[in-house]
Design an enzyme around this catalytic site. Structure first.
Site, short mmCIF file in Angstrom:
data_model
loop_
_atom_site.label_atom_id
_atom_site.label_comp_id
_atom_site.label_asym_id
_atom_site.label_seq_id
_atom_site.Cartn_x
_atom_site.Cartn_y
_atom_site.Cartn_z
CG HIS A 163 4.52 7.77 12.24
ND1 HIS A 163 5.01 6.64 12.84
CD2 HIS A 163 5.38 8.05 11.24
CE1 HIS A 163 6.14 6.26 12.24
NE2 HIS A 163 6.38 7.10 11.25
CB SER A 213 7.33 -5.60 1.42
OG SER A 213 8.34 -5.21 2.35
N GLY A 241 8.82 1.28 2.68
CA GLY A 241 7.65 1.99 3.19
C GLY A 241 6.38 1.69 2.43
CG ASP A 272 -1.66 3.32 11.87
OD1 ASP A 272 -0.71 3.95 12.38
OD2 ASP A 272 -1.50 2.22 11.28
CG ASP A 288 0.93 -0.96 7.03
OD1 ASP A 288 0.50 0.18 6.77
OD2 ASP A 288 2.07 -1.17 7.49
NE ARG A 303 0.77 1.38 4.34
CZ ARG A 303 2.03 1.73 4.29
NH1 ARG A 303 2.58 2.08 3.14
NH2 ARG A 303 2.79 1.72 5.38
CG ASN A 326 13.53 -4.38 9.11
OD1 ASN A 326 12.63 -4.43 9.94
ND2 ASN A 326 13.85 -5.39 8.34
#
Length: 458
Positions: free
Chosen positions: A50, A146, A143, A52, A190, A43, A233
């Site tokens: 930052h 994945s 970002g 949600d 996500d 997405r 990461n």
């Protein structure tokens, strides 16, 4: 059928080159053919960074890039995972003894999160094994989510193998919760968009309860994603989890300032809801209640009337117990202003004024400034890439995803797209002092893609 709605599709694999190649590789690897395939998209978050995990609505869309898994249930209890990318080594484990190592964000652990989430939701103890071959074309650590797409894909794979039913909302909530097995304190955006996305529309995702509303994007503009080629990461760094904790502490101090029951408050949105005031008023409350200098753990304890031991054991997470300074004012300012921008963005899309693209672009620019200055989740390369995108025709550009690397998203008038792509490619990716691997140099226009699907061979 594994989910409500049209989540299962029958297809001719021979007509889909990527699926056909995956089927052949699966046969070569396991000596058999897959029983079904599952895809879950990545997405791009257009606006709402930052927030949600603070309880606020976000505005993402699914991208066309995805995680694709070929699956064959087996009679043993062995879970065998392989990846088409040779950088990711094979992994196998007992399906009834799943161990997830939080200290090592290895690729297979994200699959195990989704698998374990479904296993625990149904309280199952005697699971059949499976052979799985994973193929992803979402740039990793960029970002574009994945890792969450892999968690979602694994959750849907497991549900399908079990022959059980859940709604897309239930699946999204389980996968959001289960990703925390790897130590990421995310908020659920996500996973929600991965399941709830529909082709052709962005979504306003709201939480508690989880729901998604279509947001029609302007027809005269396209959204372009550019990879800064700086990898971040989330699970391997404490940056992300520190921000989550700073927001939680800010919520508690704001609640205490307003004589609310602060020890029950976890999210900034809860403070606003309990006070019954607007986001603009919450910005004023932040100004009066919090100071801009960082807070030490001792000062937080004095304000809340608790001991350091209580702070460490009852409020802070294991990954934030040794943090010496928390920026509460800046984080709260970002969250309340960003939450307001999301609602403004949706309103402009609904009203569709003549200068719609320009207005949406301004909101995206404001979002990036807030991420850079108040939330401090940008990096020099992202800031430079945003500047380049604006210089060559983007009406607005901002970082997307967690930040600290990864991608930018820009809103570009459709008629400027060819020159925009050429100029950004030359200015950012082809400069002589930049040694960027060609496979990371991703720059592409995207349109809203569909959500997670199960494919059966016709």
């Amino acid at each position: 059928m594994a989910t409500e709605g049209s989540a299962t599709r029958r297809i001719q694999v021979a007509e889909h080159p990527r699926l056909l190649k995956l089927k052949e590789m699966f046969n070569s690897k396991f000596g058999s053919i897959p029983k079904f395939y599952v895809r879950a998209p990545g997405r791009v978050n257009i606006i709402g960074e930052h927030i949600d995990y603070c309880g606020y609505s976000v505005l993402p869309m699914a991208v066309e890039q995805d995680m694709l898994i070929a699956v064959e249930p087996v009679k043993t209890h062995t879970l065998q995972l392989a990846n088409t990318n040779p950088l990711y080594p094979d992994f196998s484990t007992n399906a009834n003894n799943i161990q997830i190592d939080k200290t090592k964000p290895l690729w297979h652990n994200y699959f195990l999160c989704g698998f374990k989430g479904i296993q625990e939701h149904f309280g199952l103890s005697n699971l059949t094994g499976m052979n799985c071959l994973v193929d992803g074309n979402i740039p990793p650590s960029s970002g574009l989510s994945s890792s969450s797409a892999l968690v979602c894909c694994a959750g849907l794979v497991t549900l399908t193998v079990l022959g059980m039913n859940l709604s897309k909302v239930e699946l999204a909530e389980i996968c959001a919760k289960s990703e925390r097995y790897i130590g990421t304190e995310g908020g659920g955006m996500d996973q929600s968009i991965s399941f709830l996305a529909e082709e052709g529309t962005a979504k306003l995702i709201e939480f508690s309860p989880l729901r998604a509303t279509d947001v029609k994007l302007p027809s005269g503009a396209v959204f372009v994603i550019a990879n800064s080629c700086v990898e971040m990461n989330k699970a391997a760094t404490s940056h992300f989890n520190i921000r989550v904790m700073e927001c939680r502490l800010a919520a508690k101090l704001l609640a205490k300032h307003k004589s609310l029951q602060w020890d029950k408050v976890l999210r900034l949105e809860e403070v606003q809801a309990k006070l019954g005031v607007s986001l603009e008023e919450m910005l004023l409350v932040t100004e009066e209640a919090l100071h801009s200098e960082p807070y030490s753990p001792e000062e937080i304890c004095r304000y809340l009337g608790i001991s350091l031991e209580e702070l460490r054991t009852q409020i802070l997470s294991p990954s934030t117990q040794d943090v010496l300074a928390f920026k509460l004012y800046q984080r709260a300012k970002h969250v309340f202003s960003e939450a307001a921008r999301v609602l403004q963005f949706k309103k402009i899309c609904e009203e569709a004024p003549d200068n719609m693209v320009q207005l949406l672009g301004e909101l995206m620019n404001q979002s990036h400034m807030s991420c850079r200055d108040m939330y401090e989740c940008s990096c020099p390369e992202l800031d430079q890439l945003v500047d380049i995108c604006r210089k060559f025709g983007a009406q607005g550009s901002r970082l997307t995803g967690a930040g600290w690397g990864g991608c930018t998203v820009s809103i570009v008038p459709a008629d400027k797209l060819p020159s925009f792509l050429a100029n950004v490619r030359e200015s950012y990716y082809q400069r002589s002092d930049r040694s960027l691997a060609p496979e990371k140099q991703s720059l592409f226009a995207t349109k809203p893609g569909g959500g997670a699907l199960v494919f059966l061979e016709a």
